[in-house]
Write an enzyme that holds these catalytic residues in place. Sequence first.
Site, mmCIF file in Angstrom:
data_model
loop_
_atom_site.group_PDB
_atom_site.id
_atom_site.type_symbol
_atom_site.label_atom_id
_atom_site.label_comp_id
_atom_site.label_asym_id
_atom_site.label_seq_id
_atom_site.Cartn_x
_atom_site.Cartn_y
_atom_site.Cartn_z
ATOM 1 C CG HIS A 374 -1.972 -0.995 1.228
ATOM 2 N ND1 HIS A 374 -3.211 -0.789 0.666
ATOM 3 C CD2 HIS A 374 -1.974 -2.252 1.687
ATOM 4 C CE1 HIS A 374 -3.933 -1.876 0.808
ATOM 5 N NE2 HIS A 374 -3.209 -2.794 1.424
ATOM 6 C CE LYS A 567 -6.079 14.059 1.196
ATOM 7 N NZ LYS A 567 -6.307 13.053 0.174
ATOM 8 N NE ARG A 568 -3.430 9.562 10.774
ATOM 9 C CZ ARG A 568 -3.225 8.661 11.721
ATOM 10 N NH1 ARG A 568 -4.132 7.747 11.982
ATOM 11 N NH2 ARG A 568 -2.113 8.662 12.432
ATOM 12 C CE LYS A 573 -2.152 10.549 3.949
ATOM 13 N NZ LYS A 573 -2.824 9.789 2.877
ATOM 14 C CB THR A 678 -9.881 5.439 -0.945
ATOM 15 O OG1 THR A 678 -9.388 5.618 0.384
ATOM 16 C CG2 THR A 678 -9.230 4.208 -1.544
ATOM 17 C CE LYS A 682 -13.700 6.657 1.165
ATOM 18 N NZ LYS A 682 -12.853 6.623 2.371
HETATM 19 C C1 GLS Z 1 -2.320 3.532 2.320
HETATM 20 C C2 GLS Z 1 -1.943 4.577 1.269
HETATM 21 O O1 GLS Z 1 -1.217 5.604 1.871
HETATM 22 C C3 GLS Z 1 -3.145 5.135 0.512
HETATM 23 O O2 GLS Z 1 -2.710 5.917 -0.556
HETATM 24 C C4 GLS Z 1 -4.014 3.996 -0.027
HETATM 25 O O3 GLS Z 1 -5.171 4.515 -0.642
HETATM 26 C C5 GLS Z 1 -4.403 3.083 1.121
HETATM 27 C C6 GLS Z 1 -5.231 1.900 0.668
HETATM 28 O O4 GLS Z 1 -4.600 1.199 -0.335
HETATM 29 O O5 GLS Z 1 -3.228 2.569 1.769
HETATM 30 N N1 GLS Z 1 -1.135 2.910 2.817
HETATM 31 C C7 GLS Z 1 -0.984 3.099 4.143
HETATM 32 O O6 GLS Z 1 -0.086 2.641 4.845
HETATM 33 N N2 GLS Z 1 -1.983 3.829 4.617
HETATM 34 C C8 GLS Z 1 -2.831 4.104 3.606
HETATM 35 O O7 GLS Z 1 -3.878 4.688 3.725
#
Ligand code: GLS
Length: 833
Positions: A374, A567-568, A573, A678, A682
Site C-alpha cells: 500500500h 485525511k491523515r 500529503k 480513496t 468519495k
Molecule cells: C495507504 C496509502 O497511503 C493510501 O494511498 C491507499 O489509498 C491506502 C489503501 O490502499 O493505503 N497505505 C498506508 O499505509 N496507509 C494508507 O492509507
Amino acid sequence: VEASIPEELREAWKKHSATEFKNKDEFERDLVRHIETTLARSMYNCDELAAYSGTALAFRDRLIIEWNKTQQRQTFKDQKRIYYLSLEFLMGRTLDNAMLNVGLKDAARDGLSDLGFQIEDVINQEHDAALGNGGLGRLAACFLDSMATLNYPAWGYGLRYRYGIFKQEIVNGYQVEVPDYWLDNNPWEFPRHEITVDIQFYGNVKKYQDESGKIAHSWEDGEIVQAIAYDVPIPGYGTKTTNNLRLWSSKASSGEFDFQKFNAGEYESAVADQQRAETISAVLYPNDNLEQGKELRLKQQYFWCAASLFDIIRRFKKTKRAWGEFPDQVAIQLNDTHPALAIVELQRILIDKEGLEWDEAWTIVTKTFGYTNHTVLPEALEKWSVPLMQNLLPRHLQIIYDINMFFLQSVEKRFPNDRDILSRVSIIEESHPKMVRMAYLAIIGSHKVNGVAELHSDLLKTTLFKDFVKIYGPDRFTNVTNGITPRRWLHQANPRLSALIAEKLGSYDFLRDLTLLDKLEAFVDDKAFREEWAVIKRENKLRLARHIKATTGYDVNPNALFDVQVKRIHEYKRQQLNIFGVIHRYLSIKAMSAEEKKKVVPRVSIFGGKAAPGYWMAKTIIHLINKVADVVNKDPDVGDLLKVIFIADYNVSKAEIICPASDISEHISTAGTEGSGTSNMKFVLNGGLIIGTCDGANIEITREISEQNIFLFGNLAEDVEELRHRHFYGDFKLDPHLERVFNAIKDNMFGDKADFSALTSSIEDHGDYYLVSDDFNSYITTHEMVDEAFQNKEEWLAKSITSVARMGFFSMDRVTNEYADSIWNVEPLDVTD
Ligand code: GLS
C-alpha cells in the site's frame, strides 16, 4: 458434530427457529421487546441511546439469523474461501449501513417515528468502530462490504482492540489525544468464548529425531496467551449473504493465572501477568504509513496471525482433504506486510506439526498467499530486528533463515555473476542489528503481489521491487486500483443524491453495478435535473455548515466555495502546501481595494485529520492551520471572503457528512508518494470536483472523467528524484509567493514564529523533500482557475454530473472481482436456493 441436535428432534427445533421482522409492525415488536427485556427499560425510561440500542438489537437479530444461514450454506457448498487478514478495519458506524443493506430503513424510520423518535437522532447515537488509521483500514472495511454483496465466501480476520484510534481534541490550537474506549454499548459483536486458541511466545527450539529418524524441531516453553474470538456480522447489500469478521481478543490463558503466586500473597504480580496478556489486543498503533518496530506490535502481529491460521486450518481439516488441496480451499490475502508472519506460521505448522517435507509445504504456502503493498514510503516498510524476533519467535526466525537460504540459492543459480543481487534481495538486511525485511518475505511467500493504483504498481516494479521482477518475471506483480463501496459512500452518506440518481435511472441497480451511472450523462443538459443536483449539493453544504457551527462556533457562508482536505496529516500529503496557499490568499485579500474585493470568490477552507501522536511535524501543521483560522476568521477586512475551519476528530461518520458537501477537495501529495488515495473517489462520486497532483488514483480518475473535469497541477513523479537531487546540492530557490507567506509567519502574524520554524526551515533550509516550493506557483494559479470555473455555475454543474457519471470504475465491487479472478481464484456462491 457432537453438539448438533439429533435428526429426529430437529422438527421441534425448526418450529421455533428465530424469525426475522419483515415490516414496520414486526420491527416495532422486536424493538419494544428488546428495550423492555434486553435493556430492562420501559416507555417511561427510554432515551435516544436506548432507542438506538433497541434498534441495533432488532437489526442484529436479523443479521445473525442470516449470518447463521450463510455459514451453513458456505460449509455445505464447501467452495474455496477468501481470508482477508488486516490489522485494521475502519468500519465506522454499523446501524445505518445494516438498515440500508437489508432494505428496511424505511420500516425502521416509520416504526421509530410511531414510538416518538427521529431515525437520524437514533443513528447519531452510535459510536464509530474506529479500528484503523486511514485509507488502508477503510479499504479493508470496503472489501468486507463488497465481498458480502457479491456473495463471496469470505472472512475478515483482525484484532479486537479495546482502544481504537484515539479521539482528537484541539486545545489552544494543538492536537490532544484522548483514548477511544468504544466497546461499551457495542451490540454488533458476538463473543465466542468457546472459540479460543493458545498462542505461544518466547521459549526455545529443540532439535530431535522423529520416529523415522528425520531431524525435527519443536518449540518449547515460553509463555502462552489465549486468543478469544469475537464475531461481527457483515451484511451484503440486497443479498442474503452475511459474512463474518472475526476479531481476536487476548487474555491470559487459564493456566496462566498463577494461583501459587496468588496464594503466596503475590496478588499484584499474579494480576500483572494477567494484564500483560491482555495488553496485546489493548490498543491500535496510531500510525499511518509509519512503522516503529515496537515489540508489542510484533506480538500483536504474531498473536493475530497464529490465531487466524489455527482457525483456518481447523476449518480446512474438517473437510478431511489432503494438504495438497489447501490452496484450492483457502486464499489468504495479506493487507500490507503486517500479517506477513502468517507465511512463516503456515510453513511452521506444515513442517513441524503436520510432518510435511519442506518443498511440499512451501508450494502450499506460496499458492495460498497474496500480498498487497500500500505504500512506497521507506519509513512505512516494516523491518523487525533479528534479536527481537529471535527472542519472541525463535522457531519462526529459523524458518525465515531457511526460506531466505533456499531463495538465495535459487537466485544465485540464476544470476551466478551478480553477487550484489544477493544482498539486495536477501530477507535479512546486514545492518546492526540485522533486520528482517517483511516486504521481501511477503513477496517470496506469495504467488501474487499487487499495488493499489497504476502509478503505484509501476513504481513498485521499477524501484522498490525491481530485483524481484528480474527474479520472478513480471507476472508475479500486478495492479488492482482501489475502489470504494457505493453503498456507504453514496447511498448512505448522500441519500438524496442517491434517490435522484435512482429516479433518473429507473432503479437503484447502480448500487450493485456502478457502471450504470454512465446513463446519467444523457441528463447533463437537462435544466431541471441540474437544478435538483444543485439543490442537493446546497443542502449537503448546509448540513456541514451546521456541523461546523455546532463544533467550532464559526458561521460559514453556504454560497462560498467549500474547499476540503480531510485525511491523515502527513508531510507527503502536503496539508502544509494547502495552508500556505490559504495564507497567500489571505494576504492577497488584505492587500485589495474594496472594488477588487467584490470580485473575490468567497471560500471556506476546511481541514480535518489526525496526526500520529509522535509525529511532531504533522502536529505543527495542525497547529498552524488552527492559528491561521484564529486570525483569518476574526479579521473584519476579510469577512465572508475567507474562512478557515479545522474539523476536530475526523473519522468515518464525519467523512459521511463532509464528502457530500465539498465543491472542491484537495489530493495534493508529492507525485509518486500516495499509493492510491480513496477519499478522492468519495468526493468525486458525491459530485465534488478535485484539485490534485498526478499521483495515486488521481491519474486513473482523470483518465475516467477526462482532464476537463479535474484540476491537475505540480511536478510529475518522474521528475521528483532529479529535483530532490538538485535541492540536495544547493540548487534551490524559494518560490517568491511562498517567501511572502513565510515572511508573514516570521512577522508573528499567526502567533510565535518559533512555533513554526521547523516547518518553514524544512523547506528553506533542509532540501524541501516534499517539493512544496517547487509546486507552489502551479498550485496557486490552479486555484485561481478553480475560482474562475466556480463562477460559471452551469459549467460547474455539468462537470460535477459528468464526473459522477464516469465513476463506475471505482466501485469496490470491480476491485473485489479483480482480486477474485486474478489473485484468489474464488467464485461467488450461488445463493438462489
Ligand atoms: C495507504 C496509502 O497511503 C493510501 O494511498 C491507499 O489509498 C491506502 C489503501 O490502499 O493505503 N497505505 C498506508 O499505509 N496507509 C494508507 O492509507
